[in-house]
Design an enzyme around this catalytic site. Sequence first.
Site, PDB file in Angstrom:
ATOM      1  N   ARG A 195      21.168 -10.741  52.195  1.00 56.52           N
ATOM      2  CA  ARG A 195      20.488 -11.751  51.591  1.00 56.52           C
ATOM      3  C   ARG A 195      19.759 -11.040  50.452  1.00 56.52           C
ATOM      4  NH1 ARG A 195      16.335 -13.628  54.177  1.00 56.52           N
ATOM      5  NH2 ARG A 195      15.792 -14.956  52.522  1.00 56.52           N
TER       6      ARG A 195
ATOM      7  N   ARG B   5       4.935 -19.882  56.712  1.00 56.68           N
ATOM      8  CA  ARG B   5       4.931 -19.804  55.301  1.00 56.68           C
ATOM      9  C   ARG B   5       4.789 -21.446  54.950  1.00 56.68           C
ATOM     10  NH1 ARG B   5       9.253 -15.541  53.166  1.00 56.68           N
ATOM     11  NH2 ARG B   5      10.782 -16.801  54.646  1.00 56.68           N
TER      12      ARG B   5
ATOM     13  N   ASP C  94       6.814  -6.485  51.141  1.00 58.80           N
ATOM     14  CA  ASP C  94       8.357  -6.370  51.279  1.00 58.80           C
ATOM     15  C   ASP C  94       8.705  -4.611  51.438  1.00 58.80           C
ATOM     16  OD1 ASP C  94       8.753  -8.897  51.362  1.00 58.80           O
ATOM     17  OD2 ASP C  94       9.484  -9.050  49.224  1.00 58.80           O
TER      18      ASP C  94
ATOM     19  N   CYS D 182      14.057 -16.150  56.535  1.00 61.77           N
ATOM     20  CA  CYS D 182      13.796 -15.147  57.603  1.00 61.77           C
ATOM     21  C   CYS D 182      12.584 -15.520  58.316  1.00 61.77           C
ATOM     22  CB  CYS D 182      13.356 -13.665  56.948  1.00 61.77           C
ATOM     23  SG  CYS D 182      14.720 -13.065  56.243  1.00 61.77           S
TER      24      CYS D 182
ATOM     25  N   LYS E 299      16.497 -10.375  43.051  1.00 59.28           N
ATOM     26  CA  LYS E 299      16.759 -11.463  43.549  1.00 59.28           C
ATOM     27  C   LYS E 299      15.521 -12.551  43.414  1.00 59.28           C
ATOM     28  CE  LYS E 299      16.026 -13.109  48.106  1.00 59.28           C
ATOM     29  NZ  LYS E 299      15.505 -12.718  49.578  1.00 59.28           N
ATOM     30  N   ASN E 300      14.323 -11.928  43.870  1.00 64.94           N
ATOM     31  CA  ASN E 300      13.292 -12.957  43.844  1.00 64.94           C
ATOM     32  C   ASN E 300      12.775 -13.252  42.250  1.00 64.94           C
ATOM     33  OD1 ASN E 300      12.635 -12.632  46.481  1.00 64.94           O
ATOM     34  ND2 ASN E 300      11.229 -11.093  46.460  1.00 64.94           N
TER      35      ASN E 300
END
Length: 427
Positions: A397, A121, A305, A116, A22-23
């Site tokens: 997600r 951030r 993560d 999230c 995903k990232n």
Amino acid sequence: MDKLVIEGGKALSGTIAIQGAKNAALPILAAAMLARGTIVIDHVPRLLDIEVMLDILRDLGCQAHHDGHTVVLDTSGADSSHVPERLMRQMRSSIFLMGPLLARFKKVEIYQPGGCAIGERKIDLHLRGLQALGAEIEESGNKMICRCDQLKGTELHLDFPSVGATENLMMAAVLAQGTTVLSGAAQEPEIEDLAGFLNAMGACVSGAGTGKIVIEGVEALKPSRYGVIPDRIVAGTIMVAAAATRGCVTLRNTNPSHVTALIHVLRRCGVEVETSGDLIKVGAVGRPRALDRIVTAPYPAFPTDLQSQVMVLLSTADGCSIVKETIFEGRLRHVDELIRMGADIQVDQSSAIIRGVSRLRGATVEATDLRAGAALVVAGLAAQGTTIVEHVYHIDRGYDGIERMFGRLGARISRFPELADSRAVIG
């Protein structure tokens, strides 16, 4: 909204292929805006965040189709550089569009992104970098308008190795005049993958994956086809789940070098981990050993993560462990939920002191964010009895059907509408 119902206490076993990252996929989808024409991207997981990004690209005038795990984008009709606030609020990663839209249209209108709630951030690093490349930025409330006549290469330094800022500035710089040198850059594998995609389209990026990236600006990029790397966080989640359930699982379509820090931690816990090519085999029999200290830090150190998932494993370890979170101040919200399941954890500012118990027990818990939700699923798989994980949309997600993923490994896990009577579901 859905919930997951898990009958725990069954060791995971079998072989499973890992989804695309995903990232890596999200910035690659954003970078497709830098070229005009049809771009094909393979190994793209079917996730909520991916669908939001595709909706944004459609709103900008692109044609986007997600068939299986392949995305076909036609960016030739893109005619807008305004990202709608309603879509930006759904996903933090929409900030990736600043760089490519500014480079292509010389203007971008964007809003503070959502995502999230795991801590602050800031996007200051993104904005300062774009200004150094020649952008003028006007802020009005929650809205930001960036303009430029022509981006120009320069020397940039990041005070913190932010993955998002590194990727945004790379994308902006590929069409800038001259050379950009980005020092203090993030070194994650997803950075390397984005550089690989940009170079496949004709960019000239070197040094990705190190702290210093050099981008030689080019006049234009051309459409290309590219495959996304495997998801190291999904792989890590399955590895921890195998260890926590005392199972034996083989993962394929992985890059073991991307999870070196996790492999080291698992082996310290007494878990057997073997690697060969794109395969990782994880096996555990007895109770894991406690670890004196784990500290999250930017890659290649232990990833934030995977912090919550490993905390589940340590919750049943023999002895006392300490986990310190240094990246996001809100990333210990899963602790209260694990305590509901019988874990003995005490939080002291950014550290968690974990005294291992013999077994977790099933409970009704709430996913407060993406990775916390995944950790609670791992806890449910390892626990004795029934666990209900609510607010599964957070998990969706980042995991392409987490109940199907673990179901392939023998887990007793099902998805139900949250309005269903839990007693009827588990009875």
